[in-house]
Design an enzyme around this catalytic site. Structure first.
Site, PDB file in Angstrom:
ATOM      1  N   LYS A 115       0.837  -1.205   0.000  1.00 18.75           N
ATOM      2  CA  LYS A 115       0.000   0.000   0.000  1.00 18.75           C
ATOM      3  C   LYS A 115       0.874   1.257   0.000  1.00 18.75           C
ATOM      4  O   LYS A 115       1.621   1.494   0.949  1.00 18.75           O
ATOM      5  CB  LYS A 115      -0.904   0.053   1.227  1.00 18.75           C
ATOM      6  CG  LYS A 115      -1.949   1.164   1.091  1.00 18.75           C
ATOM      7  CD  LYS A 115      -2.638   1.507   2.370  1.00 18.75           C
ATOM      8  CE  LYS A 115      -1.884   2.488   3.211  1.00 18.75           C
ATOM      9  NZ  LYS A 115      -1.755   3.844   2.617  1.00 18.75           N
ATOM     10  N   GLU A 151      10.846   0.748   9.611  1.00 15.61           N
ATOM     11  CA  GLU A 151      11.788   1.839   9.361  1.00 15.61           C
ATOM     12  C   GLU A 151      11.030   3.122   9.671  1.00 15.61           C
ATOM     13  O   GLU A 151      10.110   3.496   8.948  1.00 15.61           O
ATOM     14  CB  GLU A 151      12.263   1.786   7.904  1.00 15.61           C
ATOM     15  CG  GLU A 151      13.574   2.506   7.694  1.00 15.61           C
ATOM     16  CD  GLU A 151      13.385   3.951   7.284  1.00 15.61           C
ATOM     17  OE1 GLU A 151      13.326   4.810   8.195  1.00 15.61           O
ATOM     18  OE2 GLU A 151      13.291   4.207   6.086  1.00 15.61           O
ATOM     19  N   CYS A 190      13.580  10.736   6.406  1.00 15.68           N
ATOM     20  CA  CYS A 190      13.689  10.174   7.756  1.00 15.68           C
ATOM     21  C   CYS A 190      15.119  10.311   8.285  1.00 15.68           C
ATOM     22  O   CYS A 190      15.321  10.436   9.487  1.00 15.68           O
ATOM     23  CB  CYS A 190      13.240   8.729   7.776  1.00 15.68           C
ATOM     24  SG  CYS A 190      13.899   7.763   6.421  1.00 15.68           S
ATOM     25  N   GLU A 203      10.649  14.987  15.339  1.00 11.00           N
ATOM     26  CA  GLU A 203      10.886  14.947  13.897  1.00 11.00           C
ATOM     27  C   GLU A 203       9.957  15.967  13.231  1.00 11.00           C
ATOM     28  O   GLU A 203       8.745  15.875  13.339  1.00 11.00           O
ATOM     29  CB  GLU A 203      10.587  13.544  13.361  1.00 11.00           C
ATOM     30  CG  GLU A 203      10.906  13.403  11.893  1.00 11.00           C
ATOM     31  CD  GLU A 203      10.695  11.989  11.367  1.00 11.00           C
ATOM     32  OE1 GLU A 203       9.610  11.423  11.593  1.00 11.00           O
ATOM     33  OE2 GLU A 203      11.604  11.459  10.712  1.00 11.00           O
TER      34      GLU A 203
HETATM   35  P1  NAI Z   1       2.087   7.753   8.648  1.00 11.13           P
HETATM   36  O1  NAI Z   1       2.994   6.893   9.428  1.00 11.13           O
HETATM   37  O2  NAI Z   1       0.679   7.930   9.128  1.00 11.13           O
HETATM   38  O3  NAI Z   1       1.961   7.210   7.139  1.00 11.13           O
HETATM   39  C1  NAI Z   1       2.827   6.269   6.553  1.00 11.13           C
HETATM   40  C2  NAI Z   1       2.022   5.155   5.900  1.00 11.13           C
HETATM   41  O4  NAI Z   1       1.331   4.421   6.888  1.00 11.13           O
HETATM   42  C3  NAI Z   1       0.961   5.632   4.919  1.00 11.13           C
HETATM   43  O5  NAI Z   1       0.896   4.719   3.843  1.00 11.13           O
HETATM   44  C4  NAI Z   1      -0.314   5.538   5.741  1.00 11.13           C
HETATM   45  O6  NAI Z   1      -1.479   5.389   4.973  1.00 11.13           O
HETATM   46  C5  NAI Z   1      -0.056   4.300   6.561  1.00 11.13           C
HETATM   47  N1  NAI Z   1      -0.829   4.170   7.791  1.00 11.13           N
HETATM   48  C6  NAI Z   1      -1.390   5.149   8.546  1.00 11.13           C
HETATM   49  N2  NAI Z   1      -2.003   4.610   9.619  1.00 11.13           N
HETATM   50  C7  NAI Z   1      -1.789   3.273   9.563  1.00 11.13           C
HETATM   51  C8  NAI Z   1      -2.164   2.175  10.399  1.00 11.13           C
HETATM   52  N3  NAI Z   1      -2.847   2.348  11.530  1.00 11.13           N
HETATM   53  N4  NAI Z   1      -1.764   0.928  10.036  1.00 11.13           N
HETATM   54  C9  NAI Z   1      -1.062   0.735   8.908  1.00 11.13           C
HETATM   55  N5  NAI Z   1      -0.700   1.734   8.089  1.00 11.13           N
HETATM   56  C10 NAI Z   1      -1.055   2.983   8.401  1.00 11.13           C
HETATM   57  O7  NAI Z   1       2.754   9.161   8.474  1.00 11.13           O
HETATM   58  P2  NAI Z   1       2.036  10.573   8.194  1.00 11.13           P
HETATM   59  O8  NAI Z   1       0.858  10.773   9.088  1.00 11.13           O
HETATM   60  O9  NAI Z   1       1.779  10.654   6.755  1.00 11.13           O
HETATM   61  O10 NAI Z   1       3.169  11.607   8.639  1.00 11.13           O
HETATM   62  C11 NAI Z   1       3.248  12.057   9.984  1.00 11.13           C
HETATM   63  C12 NAI Z   1       4.658  12.217  10.423  1.00 11.13           C
HETATM   64  O11 NAI Z   1       5.307  10.973  10.408  1.00 11.13           O
HETATM   65  C13 NAI Z   1       5.505  13.092   9.550  1.00 11.13           C
HETATM   66  O12 NAI Z   1       5.368  14.429   9.892  1.00 11.13           O
HETATM   67  C14 NAI Z   1       6.894  12.572   9.827  1.00 11.13           C
HETATM   68  O13 NAI Z   1       7.400  13.172  10.987  1.00 11.13           O
HETATM   69  C15 NAI Z   1       6.652  11.106  10.078  1.00 11.13           C
HETATM   70  N6  NAI Z   1       6.937  10.285   8.885  1.00 11.13           N
HETATM   71  C16 NAI Z   1       8.120   9.635   8.831  1.00 11.13           C
HETATM   72  C17 NAI Z   1       8.433   8.898   7.717  1.00 11.13           C
HETATM   73  C18 NAI Z   1       9.733   8.194   7.622  1.00 11.13           C
HETATM   74  O14 NAI Z   1      10.135   7.797   6.544  1.00 11.13           O
HETATM   75  N7  NAI Z   1      10.421   7.990   8.696  1.00 11.13           N
HETATM   76  C19 NAI Z   1       7.543   8.813   6.561  1.00 11.13           C
HETATM   77  C20 NAI Z   1       6.287   9.486   6.734  1.00 11.13           C
HETATM   78  C21 NAI Z   1       6.034  10.207   7.856  1.00 11.13           C
END
Ligand code: NAI
Ligand code: MG
Length: 500
Positions: A205, A279, A313, A410
């Site tokens: 996804k 990650e 990240c 972050e």
């Molecule tokens: P997120 O962690 O919610 O989204 C990442 C992925 O997880 C997306 O595909 C989302 O649809 C999915 N997701 C969301 N809730 C889920 C659940 N309960 N179970 C399984 N999958 C789920 O990140 P978001 O809200 O887009 O960003 C928020 C903050 O997270 C950012 O401001 C940043 O600080 C951090 N972040 C860090 C990342 C990294 O690569 N370390 C990548 C994205 C966000």
């Protein structure tokens, strides 16, 4: 320049018909993608069992161009029933895929890599339109490095016995994968390439703001003749992601995203027997010693925090600079930031593009307000931001303390917090004073100091006199709240096999 700084050759571009694109040529095949047609569809369906299918609910959601804040396509909203259909297709395809000789599986990965190169311009433009990153980054970094991951793992497919001598590596079966929005195609490649090279089938996804290149990738999967069900793409938001993670058929789950969601996933998979790799976030220290070559270090600092608008990240979001050179570095940084070009991501001279979503823009603005309220000194250049779309000025904070939110949390945006140190041990202590542990940078002329720092810093990746360099041969992953498991290299491969 805030790019990964891969030098492009001045030689003429390769033509499609030239057959022998080898690994070293990856950086030089794509001279002007900003003029390419991204071939967007008005509506994207799910990719299940080798076919594009409508979501059972009939529901779609918009994907926006962050540079205009206008919708550019509709994306299918997969319900748990659609996710179940994807797992059924993946489970059906799993035995034959696992039993295929490795060399045969490898051929499909090579084909995918080559097709990605063929359509690199189109993919780069689509990635920039859907996600907001500068075209020079999607062109020179995201797309070629994604292709490189398929080339690299194609090479492993028939050599697994050599990768794990004395063991019989077996695939887990069906793997559920959820990826974020900062490097949409590249994170897909990091996830899918090792999984299928080792004989697993996948349900992946993409993030809800950036699904388009994953669905274009599905077209490549069809074109490459990958057997139906080996790769399935389901789109949607958190509910769909949770359905992917919690489906009983998933033998392994791989997630990249926020630490908060990573913790949820850890809880929901506990006791299920699913193999899990996470990650997550980071708050990397980029450490500059007084003997460092300052001009290069300043470029490295700029690249470290402003690459991809800081939606990285492993971004070097905490600058630790030795006190004796702090003033000099800050002055150079301000001058450098003043000339960064912020604006239209499709302009090949743009350094900082659009912020991926309104939510992310609000989050960045909120943390920057907190930085000011907590008493740090803010610097932003005089540049004008576009009137439409989601943009944020590159921002430097000096006079920050370790307790400040902008140092602890972050931000995932173009915001750098600058701290100082006097001794090596103080630098190590401050660098490690974080809940995260994904990456770090060290700038010094002394090799012995680099070695010492690399043993004392609690970070999965440590760059010396460079920053944000990636290669498929090199494992990537974190300590502490940055997650566990590795992606890339033999270590990344190991997470996709059972060793018996
Ligand atoms: P997120 O962690 O919610 O989204 C990442 C992925 O997880 C997306 O595909 C989302 O649809 C999915 N997701 C969301 N809730 C889920 C659940 N309960 N179970 C399984 N999958 C789920 O990140 P978001 O809200 O887009 O960003 C928020 C903050 O997270 C950012 O401001 C940043 O600080 C951090 N972040 C860090 C990342 C990294 O690569 N370390 C990548 C994205 C966000
Ligand atoms: Mg979008």
């Amino acid at each position: 320049m805030p790019t990964a700084a891969h030098k492009k050759s001045k030689s003429s571009p390769r033509r499609r018909s030239e057959p022998e694109l080898i690994f070293g040529d990856l950086w030089e095949f794509d001279p002007a993608p900003e003029s390419a047609d991204p071939k967007l569809q008005a509506r994207y369906r799910l990719f299940i069992g080798g076919k594009f299918v409508a979501p059972k609910s009939g529901k779609y959601f918009p994907s926006f161009n962050p540079a205009t804040a206008k919708p550019i396509a509709e994306i299918a909203m997969a319900s748990p029933a659609d996710v179940d259909a994807a797992y059924q297709a993946a489970a059906k395809a799993a035995p034959a895929w696992a039993n295929l000789p490795g060399a045969e599986r490898g051929k499909y990965l090579y084909r995918i890599a080559r097709l990605l190169q063929d359509r690199a311009r189109e993919f780069a433009v689509a990635e920039t339109l859907d996600g907001g990153k500068p075209i020079k980054e999607s062109r020179d970094f995201d797309v070629p490095v994604a292709a490189a991951h398929f080339f690299y793992h194609a090479g492993w497919a028939d050599k697994l016995a050599y990768a794990f001598p004395g063991a019989t590596p077996q695939p887990h079966g069906v793997v559920g994968q959820v990826i974020p929005w900062n490097f949409p195609l590249l994170m897909l490649a990091w996830k899918i390439a090792p999984a299928i090279a080792t004989g697993n089938t996948v349900v992946l996804k993409p993030a809800e703001t950036t699904s388009i290149t994953a669905l274009k990738f599905a077209e490549i999967v069809q074109e490459a003749g990958v057997p139906p069900g080996v790769i399935n793409i389901v789109t949607g938001a958190g509910v769909t992601g949770a359905a992917v993670v919690n489906h009983p058929t998933a033998a392994k789950v791989a997630f990249t995203g926020s630490t908060d969601v990573g913790k949820l996933i850890m809880r929901s998979t506990a006791g299920t027997g699913k193999k899990l790799t996470l990650e997550l976030g980071g708050k990397a220290a980029n450490i500059v010693f007084e003997d460092a070559p300052l001009d290069q270090a300043v470029e490295g600092i700029v690249n470290g925090i402003f690459f991809n608008q800081g939606h990285v990240c492993c971004a070097g979001s905490r600058l630790l600079v030795q006190e004796s050179i702090a003033e000099a570095v800050l002055k150079r940084l301000r001058n450098r930031v003043e000339v960064l070009r912020v604006g239209n991501p499709m302009d090949k001279n743009t350094d900082i593009g659009a912020i991926n979503s309104k939510e992310q823009l609000d989050k960045i603005a909120g943390l920057v307000k907190a930085g000011q309220a907590e008493g740090a000194e803010m610097f932003q250049p005089k540049c004008k931001l576009p009137r439409e779309g989601w943009f944020f000025k590159p921002t430097l904070f000096s006079g920050v303390e370790q307790s400040h939110r902008i140092v602890r949390e972050e931000i995932f945006g173009p915001v750098l917090s600058i701290l100082t140190f006097r001794t090596v041990s103080e630098a190590v202590e401050k660098a490690n004073n974080t809940a995260y542990g994904l990456s770090a940078g060290v700038w010094t002329e002394k090799g012995s100091r680099i070695l010492k720092m690399s043993t004392e810093l609690k970070a999965g990746v440590i760059w010396a006199n460079t920053y944000n360099k990636f290669d498929p041969t090199s494992p990537f992953g974190g300590y502490k709240e940055s997650g566990f498991g590795r992606e890339g290299g033999k270590q990344g491969l190991a997470d996709y096999v059972k060793l018996t």
